[in-house]
Enzyme design. Structure first.
Site, short mmCIF file in Angstrom:
data_model
loop_
_atom_site.label_atom_id
_atom_site.label_comp_id
_atom_site.label_asym_id
_atom_site.label_seq_id
_atom_site.Cartn_x
_atom_site.Cartn_y
_atom_site.Cartn_z
N HIS A 1 52.16 20.14 46.93
CA HIS A 1 51.50 19.22 45.76
C HIS A 1 52.51 18.19 45.21
CE1 HIS A 1 53.28 23.11 44.75
NE2 HIS A 1 53.87 22.66 43.71
N HIS B 1 53.70 16.86 41.53
CA HIS B 1 53.95 16.97 40.13
C HIS B 1 53.62 15.64 39.66
CE1 HIS B 1 55.09 21.28 39.87
NE2 HIS B 1 55.77 20.95 40.90
P1 5GP Z 1 56.09 24.52 42.28
O1 5GP Z 1 56.92 25.47 41.55
O2 5GP Z 1 55.52 25.08 43.65
O3 5GP Z 1 56.68 23.22 42.52
O4 5GP Z 1 54.70 24.27 41.45
C1 5GP Z 1 53.51 25.07 41.31
C2 5GP Z 1 53.11 24.88 39.84
O5 5GP Z 1 51.76 25.33 39.83
C3 5GP Z 1 53.80 25.43 38.91
O6 5GP Z 1 54.17 24.36 37.87
C4 5GP Z 1 52.74 26.18 38.25
O7 5GP Z 1 52.95 26.34 36.68
C5 5GP Z 1 51.51 25.68 38.69
N1 5GP Z 1 50.52 26.75 38.88
C6 5GP Z 1 50.63 28.06 39.28
N2 5GP Z 1 49.53 28.76 39.19
C7 5GP Z 1 48.57 28.01 38.73
C8 5GP Z 1 47.09 28.16 38.33
O8 5GP Z 1 46.50 29.17 38.65
N3 5GP Z 1 46.69 27.15 37.93
C9 5GP Z 1 47.15 25.97 37.56
N4 5GP Z 1 46.59 25.07 36.84
N5 5GP Z 1 48.59 25.81 37.89
C10 5GP Z 1 49.09 26.82 38.44
#
Ligand code: 5GP
Ligand code: ZN
Length: 137
Positions: free
Chosen positions: A98, A100
């Site tokens: 993903h 951000h």
């Molecule tokens: P990462 O830490 O992998 O770069 O980003 C994952 C993101 O996904 C985090 O910012 C977290 O808040 C978001 N996230 C995790 N679970 C969920 C969810 O169930 N729904 C949404 N909308 N965001 C989520």
């Protein structure tokens, strides 16, 4: 495979969806760094940036640019960050690739404040040589 983002794609879990087409979906991050923090993900499950085929990546970048523009036009941030975390050490917590998009507002308390290193003499060349030797574009 257990994946919260696949569940969101398949409407098994709720998300505040901003945009969706045949290959990508964008929704608000549930725990935003700043309000309006948005995620853009491919509908096919790839773990990280390196796994994503180039055609999918270029489609995802198009959507990310478009949604970034919508965030800027609707929320008027001072700036925004587009970032992707790859691997636990880099802060990845959901292993479905993903982008951000993080809007940065004047009065918000979060901004990226980096603690920068300096290269000692010769070290920059050493790092550049290692990476150049592995470049295969
Ligand atoms: P990462 O830490 O992998 O770069 O980003 C994952 C993101 O996904 C985090 O910012 C977290 O808040 C978001 N996230 C995790 N679970 C969920 C969810 O169930 N729904 C949404 N909308 N965001 C989520
Ligand atoms: Zn997934």
């Amino acid at each position: 495979m257990d994946c919260i983002f696949c569940d969101i794609i398949n409407k098994k879990s709720y998300a505040e969806v901003l945009f969706e087409n045949e290959s990508a979906i964008s929704f608000l991050d549930i725990k935003p760094i700043n309000y309006g923090h948005t995620l853009v993900i491919p509908k096919i499950h790839y773990e990280n940036f390196l796994d994503l085929p180039e055609d999918e990546l270029s489609e995802l970048i198009k959507v990310t640019k478009n949604i970034s523009g919508a965030i800027v036009n609707s929320l008027n941030p001072e700036g925004f960050n587009v970032v992707t975390n790859n691997g636990i050490a880099a802060g990845q917590s959901v292993f479905h690739f993903h982008f951000h998009i993080i809007p940065i507002f004047k009065d918000e308390d979060f901004r990226f404040r980096l603690k920068l290193k300096e290269y000692k003499i010769g070290l920059m060349q050493e790092y550049a040589n290692k990476i150049r030797a592995a470049v295969s574009v």
